[in-house]
Design a protein around this motif. Structure first.
Motif, PDB file in Angstrom:
ATOM      1  N   THR A  71      20.736  65.013  66.198  1.00  0.00           N
ATOM      2  CA  THR A  71      19.633  64.139  66.602  1.00  0.00           C
ATOM      3  C   THR A  71      18.859  63.720  65.357  1.00  0.00           C
ATOM      4  OG1 THR A  71      19.439  65.294  68.722  1.00  0.00           O
ATOM      5  CG2 THR A  71      17.592  63.922  68.050  1.00  0.00           C
ATOM      6  N   VAL A  72      18.560  62.430  65.252  1.00  0.00           N
ATOM      7  CA  VAL A  72      17.836  61.886  64.110  1.00  0.00           C
ATOM      8  C   VAL A  72      16.579  61.182  64.605  1.00  0.00           C
ATOM      9  CG1 VAL A  72      17.949  60.343  62.121  1.00  0.00           C
ATOM     10  CG2 VAL A  72      19.998  61.563  62.869  1.00  0.00           C
ATOM     11  N   ARG A  73      15.453  61.448  63.936  1.00  0.00           N
ATOM     12  CA  ARG A  73      14.180  60.820  64.297  1.00  0.00           C
ATOM     13  C   ARG A  73      13.516  60.275  63.036  1.00  0.00           C
ATOM     14  NH1 ARG A  73      14.560  65.385  67.514  1.00  0.00           N
ATOM     15  NH2 ARG A  73      14.364  64.998  69.759  1.00  0.00           N
ATOM     16  N   GLY A  74      12.857  59.134  63.167  1.00  0.00           N
ATOM     17  CA  GLY A  74      12.153  58.579  62.026  1.00  0.00           C
ATOM     18  C   GLY A  74      11.852  57.113  62.197  1.00  0.00           C
ATOM     19  N   PRO A  75      11.403  56.454  61.141  1.00  0.00           N
ATOM     20  CA  PRO A  75      10.987  55.053  61.213  1.00  0.00           C
ATOM     21  C   PRO A  75      12.089  54.130  61.730  1.00  0.00           C
ATOM     22  CG  PRO A  75      10.285  56.032  59.143  1.00  0.00           C
ATOM     23  CD  PRO A  75      11.181  57.030  59.799  1.00  0.00           C
ATOM     24  N   GLY A  76      11.695  53.235  62.643  1.00  0.00           N
ATOM     25  CA  GLY A  76      12.633  52.274  63.187  1.00  0.00           C
ATOM     26  C   GLY A  76      13.472  52.777  64.328  1.00  0.00           C
ATOM     27  N   ILE A  77      13.355  54.054  64.644  1.00  0.00           N
ATOM     28  CA  ILE A  77      14.133  54.637  65.736  1.00  0.00           C
ATOM     29  C   ILE A  77      13.213  54.822  66.940  1.00  0.00           C
ATOM     30  CG2 ILE A  77      15.475  56.621  66.519  1.00  0.00           C
ATOM     31  CD1 ILE A  77      16.245  57.120  63.613  1.00  0.00           C
ATOM     32  N   ARG A  78      13.539  54.240  68.048  1.00  0.00           N
ATOM     33  CA  ARG A  78      12.773  54.423  69.270  1.00  0.00           C
ATOM     34  C   ARG A  78      13.239  55.706  69.943  1.00  0.00           C
ATOM     35  NH1 ARG A  78      12.349  49.459  73.347  1.00  0.00           N
ATOM     36  NH2 ARG A  78      11.279  48.670  71.459  1.00  0.00           N
TER      37      ARG A  78
END
Length: 609
Positions: A71-78
């Protein structure tokens, strides 16, 4: 302007103090286990490769092959990006009977072995924003690992890039208990002599001594394991954007416990640098060596070499280079304004060996008739391919690799990029592997054939070339046309294995340096003299000497200047061991040598004079 900033060695500042036995400091830790503290379902923790402005590759290994959840989270990801990543069994990473039955003095038999199976999980994440930080989580069964990474900036929008170059860690379980020979270098004028290396001396009783080149020498006060661990912890504290590893990662590419040890230090229990900092690896000569599994094999059977290189390919996935069978061997990474070209220096053609030269025809002393064509006399292409190998890439003029390098240099220059190149065999070296194949003192693994690339490097404005192989820290400078603008060449081979010095005219360390590399400008062996003092008869090393370390490379943007676009600063770093009155190491300190080199970069990306 390319220049060397000379500073007093005494002015070197210890900016990081690491007590002996301390693991990588928590402040530099890149990842963590789940709430239960368990990492047991990871054979190798998630590690990073192939950084770009839009993404990165995340890879990990398990022993049961069950799918993991990334799982990846950060800017540009909703919300988040989620990937189910299946495990692929990699049978080439299985233990052999020789490895399972191996005995290592000082260690409980088999205590270093893990489970029998290796399942690879890997995912290339793309579509991210340049120059931004992201968090990732990998859930594998009951274990969870949380880490972070940062995408590369674009070439137009950047401020600072920090890289670290290392080589020759040559990991193996024996390194947990082995202290390597510490070849004598220079001793500071006015100081005391090195401690006695006699059997039964104070140093011998604490750290041991050994015979090297017919002389009795000290063993280094840290084990290989401790040296590498201290080195990597210091790197992690500096938060580099990537780590360039110029070959010889393991003590035998065909030796699975060597790979287990490498990842134990970089993505495991002893350190997790690569869980937040991407690695850019190059193939070294040890990546072709089977160790207990047959070494280089025989002319009739080179399968140990084929299996060895296969393990490298199992662990690392380089970007596409247009030639599928040579993928991972050589590749390009763009990080902000910097282009990094990684080459494979392990096979020059036509094949060559010392046996092809009659004794009366071999060179002596400083004689030199040319670089030669081949960096290794251990096996030929025909022998390798007859054993089933298909990935051996020639580096010589006109080869596919050569054509690729030239085209990438043309493209990088057209875009005004700062260019760094890395490969294993140092083309200019004063050390063990600095002599061509037709010299009487050749190791049969000399790096001189890689000099074939220098005209290209100088023509297209390469800032620096980063290598290893001779296991010493050295800087050379080559300016073929004498215009004051040339290429800096580094041997950074002191990550965690041997601590060698320059070649001597005779067998004794009392003999003069051979001086075979006329382009050498600085070595830790000769230009950082050891300074010893004594208190109540106990020797203390105050500064100087060769130690485990690396090269730090900082690229700073220069604004408001009509001529310059960037400044590249290359700083040789070492982990200095501090001894108490019992000669025990109490801590290591991060120090810098007095050979910081600064290269000003023009608007077209080339060094300027």
């Amino acid at each position: 302007m390319s220049r060397t900033r000379r500073r007093l060695l005494a002015a070197s500042v210890a900016v990081l103090v690491l007590p002996l036995g301390m693991a990588a400091p928590a402040t530099g830790s890149s990842g963590s286990a789940g709430s239960d503290g368990s990492r047991e379902e990871f054979r190798v923790l998630p590690y990073l490769q192939s950084p770009s402005a839009s993404g990165i590759r995340v890879t990990w290994f398990t022993e049961d092959g069950e799918p993991g959840l990334l799982t990846v989270r950060g800017p540009g990801i909703r919300g988040s990006l989620t990937y189910e990543v299946a495990g692929e069994l990699r049978p080439e990473l299985a233990y052999t009977d020789a490895e399972r039955s191996q005995l290592i003095p000082g260690l409980e038999q088999g205590s270093w072995l893990l489970g029998p199976d290796n399942y690879k999980h890997t995912e290339l994440i793309d579509g991210l924003r340049p120059g931004h930080r992201y968090r990732y989580t990998v859930r594998q069964g009951d274990s969870t690992f949380e880490g972070r990474f940062e995408t590369a900036p674009t070439a137009d929008d950047w401020r600072h890039v920090r890289l670290v170059a290392m080589s020759d860690s040559e990991t193996e379980p024996l390194g947990r208990v082995q202290k390597r020979e510490w070849a004598p270098g220079t001793v500071a004028d006015g100081g005391e002599a090195r401690p006695s290396a006699d059997v039964g001396s104070a140093w011998d009783q604490v750290h041991g001594t050994t015979t090297l080149s017919g002389s009795r020498v000290l063993r280094y006060p840290l084990t290989e394991d401790e040296g590498l661990r201290r080195n990597l912890a210091a790197v992690e504290q500096r938060s580099p954007d990537a780590v360039l590893f110029a070959g010889d990662l393991v003590q035998g590419g065909g030796y699975q416990p060597g790979w287990d040890e490498f990842f134990r230090h970089t993505a495991g229990d002893s350190g997790d640098l690569l869980t937040s900092v991407p690695i850019l690896p190059a193939l070294g000569n040890w990546e072709s060596f089977g160790a207990v599994n047959g070494g280089y094999g025989t002319p009739d059977d080179r399968t140990p070499v084929v299996r060895s290189r296969a393990k490298f390919h199992a662990y690392f996935d380089g970007p596409d280079n247009g030639t599928p069978q040579y993928r991972d061997n050589y590749y390009r990474i763009d990080y902000g304004p910097v282009t990094i070209l990684t080459l494979d220096s392990n096979n020059g053609e036509p094949d060559d060996s010392p046996a092809q030269y009659a004794p009366e025809d071999k060179l002596t002393g400083r004689e030199y008739t040319g670089p030669g064509t081949d960096t290794q006399s251990n096996f030929t292409r025909a022998e390798y391919e007859s054993a089933g190998g298909t990935d051996l890439s020639d580096f010589g003029h006109g080869s596919e690799q050569w054509d690729w390098v030239e085209q990438e240099l043309i493209d990088a220059r057209a875009d005004g990029r700062v260019v760094l190149v890395q490969f294993h065999h140092a083309p200019y070296s004063s050390g063990e592997h600095g002599l061509p194949m037709n010299h009487e003192l050749t190791s049969g693994q000399g790096g001189t054939p890689m000099r074939v690339y220098h005209p290209l490097f100088e023509q297209y404005g390469v800032a620096a070339v980063l290598s290893g192989h001779s296991e010493m820290l050295e800087r050379s400078f080559v300016d073929s046309d004498g215009d004051g603008v040339g290429v800096h060449y580094y041997d950074v081979g002191v990550a965690g294995d041997g601590l060698r010095g320059v070649r001597r005219e005779g067998a004794s360390f009392d003999s003069a340096p051979l001086g075979y590399n006329p382009f050498s400008r600085w070595t830790a062996d000769l230009d950082a003299p050891e300074r010893w003092t004594s208190a109540d008869g106990v020797p203390h090393l105050v500064d100087g000497g060769k130690h485990y370390g690396h090269l730090e490379i900082n690229v700073e943007r220069v604004r408001g200047d009509d001529e310059r676009s960037a400044r590249v600063t290359l700083t040789p770093v070492h982990l200095f061991p501090v001894l108490d009155d019992d000669l025990s190491v109490t801590r290591t300190e991060r120090r810098t040598y007095d050979d910081e080199t600064v290269i000003d970069i023009g608007r077209d990306g080339t060094p300027i004079g």
